[in-house]
Design a protein around this motif. Structure first.
Motif, PDB file in Angstrom:
ATOM      1  N   SER A  38       0.833  -1.206   0.000  1.00  0.00           N
ATOM      2  CA  SER A  38       0.000   0.000   0.000  1.00  0.00           C
ATOM      3  C   SER A  38       0.868   1.257   0.000  1.00  0.00           C
ATOM      4  N   VAL A  39       1.978   1.222   0.714  1.00  0.00           N
ATOM      5  CA  VAL A  39       2.876   2.385   0.725  1.00  0.00           C
ATOM      6  C   VAL A  39       3.485   2.601  -0.661  1.00  0.00           C
ATOM      7  N   SER A  40       3.952   1.532  -1.289  1.00  0.00           N
ATOM      8  CA  SER A  40       4.537   1.705  -2.620  1.00  0.00           C
ATOM      9  C   SER A  40       3.490   2.173  -3.624  1.00  0.00           C
ATOM     10  N   ALA A  41       2.232   1.725  -3.465  1.00  0.00           N
ATOM     11  CA  ALA A  41       1.172   2.157  -4.378  1.00  0.00           C
ATOM     12  C   ALA A  41       0.903   3.649  -4.242  1.00  0.00           C
ATOM     13  N   VAL A  42       0.822   4.150  -3.011  1.00  0.00           N
ATOM     14  CA  VAL A  42       0.541   5.579  -2.828  1.00  0.00           C
ATOM     15  C   VAL A  42       1.752   6.429  -3.195  1.00  0.00           C
ATOM     16  N   VAL A  43       2.949   5.945  -2.920  1.00  0.00           N
ATOM     17  CA  VAL A  43       4.160   6.682  -3.314  1.00  0.00           C
ATOM     18  C   VAL A  43       4.233   6.758  -4.841  1.00  0.00           C
ATOM     19  N   SER A  44       3.937   5.658  -5.517  1.00  0.00           N
ATOM     20  CA  SER A  44       3.939   5.649  -6.987  1.00  0.00           C
ATOM     21  C   SER A  44       2.868   6.571  -7.554  1.00  0.00           C
ATOM     22  N   ALA A  45       1.703   6.598  -6.902  1.00  0.00           N
ATOM     23  CA  ALA A  45       0.632   7.489  -7.367  1.00  0.00           C
ATOM     24  C   ALA A  45       1.084   8.940  -7.296  1.00  0.00           C
ATOM     25  N   CYS A  46       1.754   9.295  -6.211  1.00  0.00           N
ATOM     26  CA  CYS A  46       2.252  10.672  -6.079  1.00  0.00           C
ATOM     27  C   CYS A  46       3.332  10.960  -7.115  1.00  0.00           C
ATOM     28  N   GLU A  47       4.186  10.002  -7.331  1.00  0.00           N
ATOM     29  CA  GLU A  47       5.259  10.181  -8.331  1.00  0.00           C
ATOM     30  C   GLU A  47       4.661  10.388  -9.717  1.00  0.00           C
ATOM     31  N   LYS A  48       3.683   9.575 -10.083  1.00  0.00           N
ATOM     32  CA  LYS A  48       3.045   9.693 -11.400  1.00  0.00           C
ATOM     33  C   LYS A  48       2.264  10.986 -11.527  1.00  0.00           C
ATOM     34  N   GLY A  49       1.783  11.493 -10.403  1.00  0.00           N
ATOM     35  CA  GLY A  49       1.035  12.746 -10.410  1.00  0.00           C
ATOM     36  C   GLY A  49       1.921  13.976 -10.309  1.00  0.00           C
ATOM     37  N   GLY A  50       3.243  13.770 -10.369  1.00  0.00           N
ATOM     38  CA  GLY A  50       4.159  14.905 -10.328  1.00  0.00           C
ATOM     39  C   GLY A  50       4.282  15.525  -8.941  1.00  0.00           C
ATOM     40  N   GLN A  51       4.127  14.709  -7.922  1.00  0.00           N
ATOM     41  CA  GLN A  51       4.194  15.180  -6.537  1.00  0.00           C
ATOM     42  C   GLN A  51       5.321  14.469  -5.776  1.00  0.00           C
ATOM     43  N   PRO A  52       6.569  14.657  -6.199  1.00  0.00           N
ATOM     44  CA  PRO A  52       7.664  13.927  -5.557  1.00  0.00           C
ATOM     45  C   PRO A  52       7.832  14.263  -4.084  1.00  0.00           C
ATOM     46  N   ALA A  53       7.596  15.504  -3.696  1.00  0.00           N
ATOM     47  CA  ALA A  53       7.743  15.871  -2.279  1.00  0.00           C
ATOM     48  C   ALA A  53       6.718  15.131  -1.427  1.00  0.00           C
ATOM     49  N   ARG A  54       5.492  15.047  -1.912  1.00  0.00           N
ATOM     50  CA  ARG A  54       4.454  14.324  -1.167  1.00  0.00           C
ATOM     51  C   ARG A  54       4.777  12.836  -1.104  1.00  0.00           C
ATOM     52  N   ALA A  55       5.294  12.293  -2.203  1.00  0.00           N
ATOM     53  CA  ALA A  55       5.686  10.880  -2.230  1.00  0.00           C
ATOM     54  C   ALA A  55       6.741  10.587  -1.169  1.00  0.00           C
ATOM     55  N   LEU A  56       7.734  11.439  -1.093  1.00  0.00           N
ATOM     56  CA  LEU A  56       8.799  11.222  -0.113  1.00  0.00           C
ATOM     57  C   LEU A  56       8.314  11.458   1.311  1.00  0.00           C
ATOM     58  N   GLU A  57       7.392  12.379   1.485  1.00  0.00           N
ATOM     59  CA  GLU A  57       6.813  12.617   2.810  1.00  0.00           C
ATOM     60  C   GLU A  57       6.097  11.357   3.315  1.00  0.00           C
ATOM     61  N   ILE A  58       5.300  10.748   2.457  1.00  0.00           N
ATOM     62  CA  ILE A  58       4.582   9.526   2.826  1.00  0.00           C
ATOM     63  C   ILE A  58       5.567   8.404   3.104  1.00  0.00           C
ATOM     64  N   PHE A  59       6.582   8.291   2.256  1.00  0.00           N
ATOM     65  CA  PHE A  59       7.615   7.265   2.441  1.00  0.00           C
ATOM     66  C   PHE A  59       8.293   7.425   3.798  1.00  0.00           C
ATOM     67  N   GLU A  60       8.679   8.647   4.129  1.00  0.00           N
ATOM     68  CA  GLU A  60       9.361   8.900   5.406  1.00  0.00           C
ATOM     69  C   GLU A  60       8.445   8.641   6.591  1.00  0.00           C
ATOM     70  N   GLN A  61       7.187   9.031   6.486  1.00  0.00           N
ATOM     71  CA  GLN A  61       6.239   8.790   7.578  1.00  0.00           C
ATOM     72  C   GLN A  61       6.050   7.291   7.811  1.00  0.00           C
ATOM     73  N   ALA A  62       5.955   6.552   6.737  1.00  0.00           N
ATOM     74  CA  ALA A  62       5.769   5.106   6.857  1.00  0.00           C
ATOM     75  C   ALA A  62       6.996   4.449   7.479  1.00  0.00           C
ATOM     76  N   ARG A  63       8.163   4.890   7.066  1.00  0.00           N
ATOM     77  CA  ARG A  63       9.397   4.313   7.631  1.00  0.00           C
ATOM     78  C   ARG A  63       9.563   4.708   9.087  1.00  0.00           C
ATOM     79  N   ALA A  64       9.219   5.930   9.431  1.00  0.00           N
ATOM     80  CA  ALA A  64       9.370   6.401  10.810  1.00  0.00           C
ATOM     81  C   ALA A  64       8.396   5.684  11.736  1.00  0.00           C
ATOM     82  N   GLY A  65       7.240   5.303  11.201  1.00  0.00           N
ATOM     83  CA  GLY A  65       6.254   4.611  12.009  1.00  0.00           C
ATOM     84  C   GLY A  65       6.689   3.223  12.415  1.00  0.00           C
ATOM     85  N   ASP A  66       7.661   2.673  11.708  1.00  0.00           N
ATOM     86  CA  ASP A  66       8.218   1.360  12.033  1.00  0.00           C
ATOM     87  C   ASP A  66       7.134   0.284  12.139  1.00  0.00           C
ATOM     88  N   ARG A  67       6.081   0.431  11.309  1.00  0.00           N
ATOM     89  CA  ARG A  67       4.978  -0.531  11.357  1.00  0.00           C
ATOM     90  C   ARG A  67       5.243  -1.759  10.493  1.00  0.00           C
TER      91      ARG A  67
END
Length: 84
Positions: A38-67
């Motif tokens: 699910s994280v890779s899907a939403v990160v890819s959606a942001c990347e395809k939508g031209g939102q690299p900053a949002r993609a990386l924000e979600i990636f970092e939040q997911a990694r920081a959550g350590d879930r």
């Protein structure tokens, strides 16, 4: 979880990153834990939508959550976002 991920990926393929992020947020609000898919899907959606900053924000939040333990799919999605 699988259904959320499939829908997030579909919104990403359709180029609607906002809906993909919104569904990802709804998933979390509903108590469904994100996983690497699910994280890779939403990160890819942001990347395809031209939102690299949002993609990386979600990636970092997911990694920081350590879930979950990130895998190559999640890192590749984040790298693709950085290349934009």
């Amino acid at each position: 979880q699988k259904e959320y991920t499939m829908c997030i990926a579909a919104w990403g393929r359709a180029g609607d990153w906002r809906r993909a992020v919104g569904l990802f947020d709804t998933m979390s609000d509903a108590g469904v834990e994100p996983n690497p898919f699910s994280v890779s899907a939403v990160v890819s959606a942001c990347e395809k939508g031209g939102q690299p900053a949002r993609a990386l924000e979600i990636f970092e939040q997911a990694r920081a959550g350590d879930r979950f333990e990130s895998n190559v799919v999640v890192f590749n999605a984040a790298l693709a976002a950085c290349s934009r």
